[in-house]
Scaffold this motif. Sequence first.
Motif, short mmCIF file in Angstrom:
data_model
loop_
_atom_site.label_atom_id
_atom_site.label_comp_id
_atom_site.label_asym_id
_atom_site.label_seq_id
_atom_site.Cartn_x
_atom_site.Cartn_y
_atom_site.Cartn_z
N MET A 110 0.90 -1.28 -0.08
CA MET A 110 -0.05 0.16 0.23
C MET A 110 0.66 1.35 -0.08
O MET A 110 0.83 1.85 -0.77
N LEU A 111 1.65 1.23 0.85
CA LEU A 111 2.25 2.08 0.97
C LEU A 111 3.28 2.79 -0.32
O LEU A 111 3.43 3.29 -0.59
N ALA A 112 3.69 1.29 -0.71
CA ALA A 112 4.78 1.91 -2.06
C ALA A 112 3.71 2.31 -3.10
O ALA A 112 4.46 3.34 -4.18
N ALA A 113 2.66 1.87 -3.41
CA ALA A 113 1.41 2.33 -4.01
C ALA A 113 1.49 3.89 -4.19
O ALA A 113 1.02 4.48 -5.30
N GLU A 114 1.69 3.86 -2.94
CA GLU A 114 1.03 5.66 -2.17
C GLU A 114 2.15 6.57 -3.04
O GLU A 114 2.03 7.75 -3.44
N LEU A 115 3.56 5.85 -3.14
CA LEU A 115 4.59 6.40 -2.89
C LEU A 115 4.42 6.52 -4.92
O LEU A 115 5.11 7.71 -5.06
N ALA A 116 4.44 5.34 -4.95
CA ALA A 116 4.48 5.48 -6.54
C ALA A 116 3.74 6.71 -7.19
O ALA A 116 3.18 7.42 -8.44
N ALA A 117 2.40 6.77 -6.46
CA ALA A 117 0.70 7.63 -7.30
C ALA A 117 1.73 8.80 -6.85
O ALA A 117 0.73 10.31 -7.57
#
Length: 270
Positions: A110-117
Amino acid sequence: MTTDSFSGEPREESVELWDGRLTLRVKVAGRGAPLLYLHGSTGLVWDPFLAHLAEQYTVYAPEFPGTTAGEPDAIHVIDDLSDVVLAYEELCRRLGLVDPVIVGHDFGGMLAAELAAHFPALPSRLVLIAPLGLWRDDLPVGSLAAASAEELAGLLFLDPTGEVAQAALTPPADPAVAVEVIGGMVWSIGSTAKFLWPIPDRGLRSRLHRVTAATLIVWGSGDRLMSAEYAEEFAGLVTGSRAVVLDAAGHLPQLEQFKEATVAVDEFLR
């Protein structure tokens, strides 16, 4: 969680962030292009999957605030998920990571996706393993924070009595060390639950369209925390993502189906 499958030890770095109010301990190993690994709710363990990644990349694996031994109160420095995202982007700059691969599991996914978004140019590629972050009333996501000790193994592993699960969940023989390890895992689940409880939906659904890095999403067919429909929906929200379902695996497919997971990740990153 413990494991004796990795014989080496990564080095450790401490990085000051957030105007000096937050220090993250980062485990580093390997050589080659940078890879940022974001661990899940149960805490950071240098397991065979990370050891494998370190054979090809320089792996940077930060411990989430509050999960570092002796520093439980660090979780109180950061109040909301947007601050977590900003702190981790700052961590990447402090470490000098340029176009890193980002791999995240569970809450780390989830955190990785937030960073990429939030920072589309940050990752060169993105690997999300059983990522949290969405919610549908008809497909509720399970909660490790609400699970009893007896339920935890069954939520993490398809076969909680199997060799992989037993190696990961059996506490150390030394009672004092065992108490420390178990307490650390419980506090880690609590620290990440601050941003997941009671519903792990903080608006990621509306931001996933901003992810531009090539993305691989991996999940186990027997995951008891997230249904196959949930995982498919997550993949559908990331434009052009590639999805891989590993049979005979639960919420930790990178451990329960280590060979298949590493083959899928290696092929994608190549």
